[in-house]
Design an enzyme around this catalytic site. Structure first.
Site, PDB file in Angstrom:
ATOM      1  N   TYR A 110       1.959   4.651   2.788  1.00 43.99           N
ATOM      2  CA  TYR A 110       0.888   3.999   1.767  1.00 43.99           C
ATOM      3  C   TYR A 110       0.419   3.358   1.844  1.00 43.99           C
ATOM      4  CZ  TYR A 110       4.191   0.241   0.433  1.00 43.99           C
ATOM      5  OH  TYR A 110       4.940  -0.878   0.193  1.00 43.99           O
ATOM      6  N   CYS A 111      -0.945   3.153   1.254  1.00 41.94           N
ATOM      7  CA  CYS A 111      -1.608   2.203   1.596  1.00 41.94           C
ATOM      8  C   CYS A 111      -1.993   1.989   0.350  1.00 41.94           C
ATOM      9  CB  CYS A 111      -3.093   2.302   1.954  1.00 41.94           C
ATOM     10  SG  CYS A 111      -3.860   3.583   1.484  1.00 41.94           S
ATOM     11  N   GLN A 112      -2.983   0.576  -0.396  1.00 44.20           N
ATOM     12  CA  GLN A 112      -3.340  -0.223  -1.159  1.00 44.20           C
ATOM     13  C   GLN A 112      -3.868   0.505  -2.923  1.00 44.20           C
ATOM     14  OE1 GLN A 112      -6.694  -1.316  -3.418  1.00 44.20           O
ATOM     15  NE2 GLN A 112      -5.977  -2.659  -4.531  1.00 44.20           N
TER      16      GLN A 112
ATOM     17  N   CYS B  85      -7.502   5.060  -1.170  1.00 44.91           N
ATOM     18  CA  CYS B  85      -7.533   4.129   0.237  1.00 44.91           C
ATOM     19  C   CYS B  85      -7.307   5.297   1.609  1.00 44.91           C
ATOM     20  CB  CYS B  85      -6.211   2.750   0.013  1.00 44.91           C
ATOM     21  SG  CYS B  85      -6.110   2.369   1.663  1.00 44.91           S
TER      22      CYS B  85
END
Length: 223
Positions: free
Chosen positions: A180-182, A186
């Site tokens: 996962y990212c922001q 993203c």
């Protein structure tokens, strides 16, 4: 009565609601709100994360503050901004989901943006939560390390995207890896999932990143 001849009794209420709607009617302000979903930041940090110049960032924050969507605290000469309440995060989540699911133009833009990773089926925040409970997955946070330290999904480990290849040999082959990212748009986490797939790892990513986790009521851990 207004200048247009409209004077229904509830006009004052709708006028104030319109002010909130107007505060949301800006791509920059929406981006700033999304960034603030996972924790407070200074104006300088927000400007850097949003790729917006400092003066414009400050101006947009004043509009959001006037609409009571963000709040600030002073620490010396710096002001740290945060979402005004958890309700703002919930509102953003509903807004994003409604727009993507019901507005064709938004859905098309999202599909085009993620076209390179269309072969991946992301997990929702709710699906991730159920997987965390059974211990069958390894969750990796591919954001920069300072963002991980500010707050991350419980149990996740920090492997910034730029460091992923050097950690491949240490990653398990018998567990599904969830990146996962922001924010909701993203591309770091789908990029990570694609790289992991090439390396023969069962992998995918969290739809909407850490913001969708927060929108769904998920808590964060700090390093």
């Amino acid at each position: 009565m207004s200048a247009t001849g409209e004077g229904f009794p509830e006009l004052g209420i709708y006028t104030e609601l319109g002010r909130v709607g107007k505060a949301l009617a800006s791509p920059i302000r929406l981006r700033l709100l999304d960034i603030l979903t996972d924790g407070e930041r200074t104006v300088e940090e927000l400007a850097a994360d949003a790729h917006v110049n400092l003066k414009n960032t400050s101006s947009q924050l004043q509009i959001l503050r006037a609409a009571q969507l963000v709040a600030g605290r002073r620490d010396g000469v710096r002001i740290h901004y945060r979402l005004a309440s958890d309700d703002v995060a919930a509102l953003l989540g509903v807004f994003h989901r409604f727009s993507r699911d019901n507005v064709a133009a938004v859905r098309t833009e999202v599909e085009m943006y993620f076209a390179e990773h269309a072969d991946l089926t992301p997990l929702t925040a709710a699906e991730l939560r159920s997987r965390l409970d059974d211990g069958s997955v390894l969750v990796i946070d591919v954001r920069p390390r300072h963002e991980y330290e500010r707050g991350h999904i419980p149990g996740a480990i920090s492997i910034p995207l730029g460091e992923l290849r050097e950690h491949l040999d240490a990653l398990p082959t018998d567990r599904r890896i969830i990146a996962y990212c922001q924010g909701p748009y993203c591309v770091a986490s789908p990029t990570a999932a694609s790289e992991l797939a090439v390396a023969q790892r069962d992998s995918t990513y969290v739809d909407g990143g850490i913001t969708s986790w927060i929108w769904s009521g998920g808590r964060l851990e700090s390093a």
